[in-house]
Design a protein around this motif. Structure first.
Motif, PDB file in Angstrom:
ATOM      1  N   PHE A  14      46.072  43.271  38.239  1.00  0.00           N
ATOM      2  CA  PHE A  14      44.694  42.891  38.498  1.00  0.00           C
ATOM      3  C   PHE A  14      44.115  43.731  39.627  1.00  0.00           C
ATOM      4  O   PHE A  14      44.807  44.093  40.572  1.00  0.00           O
ATOM      5  N   SER A  15      42.815  43.982  39.535  1.00  0.00           N
ATOM      6  CA  SER A  15      42.083  44.603  40.630  1.00  0.00           C
ATOM      7  C   SER A  15      40.630  44.200  40.489  1.00  0.00           C
ATOM      8  O   SER A  15      40.180  43.879  39.392  1.00  0.00           O
ATOM      9  N   PRO A  16      39.844  44.190  41.562  1.00  0.00           N
ATOM     10  CA  PRO A  16      38.441  43.800  41.452  1.00  0.00           C
ATOM     11  C   PRO A  16      37.689  44.705  40.494  1.00  0.00           C
ATOM     12  O   PRO A  16      37.984  45.892  40.387  1.00  0.00           O
ATOM     13  N   ARG A  17      36.708  44.154  39.814  1.00  0.00           N
ATOM     14  CA  ARG A  17      35.930  44.926  38.862  1.00  0.00           C
ATOM     15  C   ARG A  17      34.815  45.667  39.599  1.00  0.00           C
ATOM     16  O   ARG A  17      33.632  45.521  39.322  1.00  0.00           O
ATOM     17  N   ALA A  18      35.231  46.485  40.557  1.00  0.00           N
ATOM     18  CA  ALA A  18      34.257  47.167  41.408  1.00  0.00           C
ATOM     19  C   ALA A  18      33.493  48.235  40.658  1.00  0.00           C
ATOM     20  O   ALA A  18      32.412  48.647  41.073  1.00  0.00           O
ATOM     21  N   SER A  19      34.053  48.711  39.538  1.00  0.00           N
ATOM     22  CA  SER A  19      33.392  49.783  38.807  1.00  0.00           C
ATOM     23  C   SER A  19      32.194  49.290  38.010  1.00  0.00           C
ATOM     24  O   SER A  19      31.405  50.085  37.519  1.00  0.00           O
ATOM     25  N   ASP A  20      32.042  47.976  37.867  1.00  0.00           N
ATOM     26  CA  ASP A  20      30.932  47.413  37.102  1.00  0.00           C
ATOM     27  C   ASP A  20      29.743  47.226  38.036  1.00  0.00           C
ATOM     28  O   ASP A  20      29.792  46.411  38.952  1.00  0.00           O
ATOM     29  N   PRO A  21      28.644  47.952  37.833  1.00  0.00           N
ATOM     30  CA  PRO A  21      27.511  47.858  38.753  1.00  0.00           C
ATOM     31  C   PRO A  21      26.874  46.479  38.772  1.00  0.00           C
ATOM     32  O   PRO A  21      26.226  46.104  39.747  1.00  0.00           O
ATOM     33  N   ASP A  22      27.065  45.691  37.707  1.00  0.00           N
ATOM     34  CA  ASP A  22      26.482  44.350  37.674  1.00  0.00           C
ATOM     35  C   ASP A  22      27.275  43.358  38.513  1.00  0.00           C
ATOM     36  O   ASP A  22      26.768  42.314  38.901  1.00  0.00           O
ATOM     37  N   LEU A  23      28.539  43.677  38.765  1.00  0.00           N
ATOM     38  CA  LEU A  23      29.393  42.761  39.511  1.00  0.00           C
ATOM     39  C   LEU A  23      29.744  43.276  40.894  1.00  0.00           C
ATOM     40  O   LEU A  23      30.169  42.513  41.749  1.00  0.00           O
ATOM     41  N   GLY A  24      29.575  44.576  41.102  1.00  0.00           N
ATOM     42  CA  GLY A  24      29.871  45.154  42.403  1.00  0.00           C
ATOM     43  C   GLY A  24      31.299  44.887  42.819  1.00  0.00           C
ATOM     44  O   GLY A  24      32.232  45.102  42.057  1.00  0.00           O
ATOM     45  N   ASP A  25      31.481  44.372  44.035  1.00  0.00           N
ATOM     46  CA  ASP A  25      32.821  44.118  44.554  1.00  0.00           C
ATOM     47  C   ASP A  25      33.240  42.663  44.396  1.00  0.00           C
ATOM     48  O   ASP A  25      34.125  42.187  45.096  1.00  0.00           O
ATOM     49  N   ASP A  26      32.598  41.948  43.495  1.00  0.00           N
ATOM     50  CA  ASP A  26      32.922  40.539  43.286  1.00  0.00           C
ATOM     51  C   ASP A  26      34.396  40.400  42.904  1.00  0.00           C
ATOM     52  O   ASP A  26      34.814  40.866  41.848  1.00  0.00           O
ATOM     53  N   PRO A  27      35.221  39.760  43.746  1.00  0.00           N
ATOM     54  CA  PRO A  27      36.653  39.674  43.465  1.00  0.00           C
ATOM     55  C   PRO A  27      37.022  38.602  42.457  1.00  0.00           C
ATOM     56  O   PRO A  27      38.193  38.421  42.154  1.00  0.00           O
ATOM     57  N   SER A  28      36.028  37.864  41.940  1.00  0.00           N
ATOM     58  CA  SER A  28      36.352  36.777  41.022  1.00  0.00           C
ATOM     59  C   SER A  28      36.586  37.266  39.604  1.00  0.00           C
ATOM     60  O   SER A  28      36.950  36.484  38.733  1.00  0.00           O
ATOM     61  N   TYR A  29      36.370  38.564  39.343  1.00  0.00           N
ATOM     62  CA  TYR A  29      36.565  39.097  38.005  1.00  0.00           C
ATOM     63  C   TYR A  29      37.688  40.121  37.990  1.00  0.00           C
ATOM     64  O   TYR A  29      37.844  40.914  38.915  1.00  0.00           O
ATOM     65  N   ALA A  30      38.465  40.092  36.921  1.00  0.00           N
ATOM     66  CA  ALA A  30      39.561  41.040  36.769  1.00  0.00           C
ATOM     67  C   ALA A  30      39.033  42.390  36.305  1.00  0.00           C
ATOM     68  O   ALA A  30      37.987  42.485  35.674  1.00  0.00           O
ATOM     69  N   ASP A  31      39.764  43.426  36.623  1.00  0.00           N
ATOM     70  CA  ASP A  31      39.429  44.753  36.146  1.00  0.00           C
ATOM     71  C   ASP A  31      39.400  44.739  34.619  1.00  0.00           C
ATOM     72  O   ASP A  31      40.286  44.171  33.988  1.00  0.00           O
ATOM     73  N   PRO A  32      38.381  45.344  33.987  1.00  0.00           N
ATOM     74  CA  PRO A  32      38.298  45.301  32.523  1.00  0.00           C
ATOM     75  C   PRO A  32      39.481  45.957  31.833  1.00  0.00           C
ATOM     76  O   PRO A  32      39.733  45.698  30.657  1.00  0.00           O
ATOM     77  N   GLU A  33      40.228  46.808  32.539  1.00  0.00           N
ATOM     78  CA  GLU A  33      41.394  47.442  31.932  1.00  0.00           C
ATOM     79  C   GLU A  33      42.612  46.523  31.907  1.00  0.00           C
ATOM     80  O   GLU A  33      43.603  46.825  31.247  1.00  0.00           O
ATOM     81  N   THR A  34      42.548  45.411  32.635  1.00  0.00           N
ATOM     82  CA  THR A  34      43.707  44.530  32.771  1.00  0.00           C
ATOM     83  C   THR A  34      44.283  44.117  31.430  1.00  0.00           C
ATOM     84  O   THR A  34      45.497  44.107  31.227  1.00  0.00           O
ATOM     85  N   TYR A  35      43.405  43.768  30.479  1.00  0.00           N
ATOM     86  CA  TYR A  35      43.874  43.204  29.218  1.00  0.00           C
ATOM     87  C   TYR A  35      43.915  44.209  28.072  1.00  0.00           C
ATOM     88  O   TYR A  35      44.127  43.817  26.923  1.00  0.00           O
ATOM     89  N   ARG A  36      43.750  45.487  28.374  1.00  0.00           N
ATOM     90  CA  ARG A  36      43.755  46.483  27.300  1.00  0.00           C
ATOM     91  C   ARG A  36      45.003  46.403  26.419  1.00  0.00           C
ATOM     92  O   ARG A  36      44.907  46.552  25.189  1.00  0.00           O
ATOM     93  N   PRO A  37      46.207  46.167  26.958  1.00  0.00           N
ATOM     94  CA  PRO A  37      47.389  46.093  26.079  1.00  0.00           C
ATOM     95  C   PRO A  37      47.307  44.990  25.031  1.00  0.00           C
ATOM     96  O   PRO A  37      47.989  45.067  24.001  1.00  0.00           O
ATOM     97  N   VAL A  38      46.490  43.955  25.263  1.00  0.00           N
ATOM     98  CA  VAL A  38      46.430  42.837  24.321  1.00  0.00           C
ATOM     99  C   VAL A  38      45.904  43.294  22.962  1.00  0.00           C
ATOM    100  O   VAL A  38      46.355  42.821  21.912  1.00  0.00           O
ATOM    101  N   ALA A  39      44.950  44.226  22.952  1.00  0.00           N
ATOM    102  CA  ALA A  39      44.431  44.738  21.682  1.00  0.00           C
ATOM    103  C   ALA A  39      45.519  45.480  20.911  1.00  0.00           C
ATOM    104  O   ALA A  39      45.586  45.404  19.677  1.00  0.00           O
ATOM    105  N   ALA A  40      46.379  46.197  21.628  1.00  0.00           N
ATOM    106  CA  ALA A  40      47.490  46.887  20.968  1.00  0.00           C
ATOM    107  C   ALA A  40      48.503  45.887  20.417  1.00  0.00           C
ATOM    108  O   ALA A  40      49.102  46.107  19.358  1.00  0.00           O
ATOM    109  N   VAL A  41      48.696  44.777  21.119  1.00  0.00           N
ATOM    110  CA  VAL A  41      49.565  43.714  20.614  1.00  0.00           C
ATOM    111  C   VAL A  41      48.976  43.134  19.325  1.00  0.00           C
ATOM    112  O   VAL A  41      49.700  42.877  18.354  1.00  0.00           O
TER     113      VAL A  41
END
Length: 207
Positions: A14-41
């Motif tokens: 997990f890491s903050p979704r700081a790259s999302d301009p709509d969320l900024g440094d809001d730590p309550s959201y996971a990095d969008p890459e966190t769950y990428r392996p789930v699609a491969a599963v």
């Protein structure tokens, strides 16, 4: 029958979704890459059931309206797994455009969402999400799903899986569902033993 084996992935944290301009440094959201392996599963599960069960796999442009309210939005891919034998369950696996967001729909109205919540406060590793996705899809393949319709002003529909480590089930009010659709559900379930769609027939492998 060959056992399902999860693909191997590098560890994801997990890491903050700081790259999302709509969320900024809001730590309550996971990095969008966190769950990428789930699609491969999800893809590995599709390949497994297509190989081991007597089903047809295709890619429709949409899913039945009954499942539309629980879709991940927007969608990047829909996979339909249809049985070749009557009374067996049809399953849709829907992959969202956000990495690793997957929905599973089954039968007349059953639905399961992965991850259930993607905020960092829930702190759910992608491995746990993949565990749930695998358990649901493999349970549907093996045992199908039981669905019930309770009519009336306070009517609701319910669904549940069996022989799983976790209690995979759900319910939702029928408010807003058209009567014609409710009748279709009732008619479909009336022809099933105790409202249960069966799992799939294993594929015969010569030799």
């Amino acid at each position: 029958m060959t056992d399902y084996v999860r693909p191997a992935f590098a560890e994801t944290v997990f890491s903050p979704r700081a790259s999302d301009p709509d969320l900024g440094d809001d730590p309550s959201y996971a990095d969008p890459e966190t769950y990428r392996p789930v699609a491969a599963v999800a893809q590995a599960l599709v390949e497994h059931v297509a190989r081991e069960y007597d089903v047809v796999v295709d890619a429709p442009l949409e899913v039945p309206s009954a499942h539309g309210r629980w879709l991940p939005e927007p969608l990047s891919r829909i996979v339909r797994i249809s049985p070749r034998h009557p009374g067996e369950v049809t399953v849709w696996i829907m992959v969202g455009t956000e990495p690793g967001v997957v929905g599973v729909a089954a039968g007349a109205f059953s639905s399961f969402a992965f991850p259930f919540c993607s905020c960092q406060l829930c702190d759910e590793p992608w491995q746990h999400v993949a565990d749930g996705l695998e358990e649901v899809v493999l349970a549907l393949a093996r045992d199908g799903v039981r669905e019930t319709v309770e009519a009336g002003r306070r009517g609701q529909v319910e669904w549940s899986l069996s022989r799983t480590r976790h209690a995979w089930s759900g319910r939702t009010p029928t408010r807003g569902v058209r009567r014609a659709e409710l009748r279709r559900w009732e008619d479909a379930l009336a022809g099933l033993p105790d409202g249960r769609w069966a799992g799939w027939t294993p594929r015969r492998h010569d030799g």
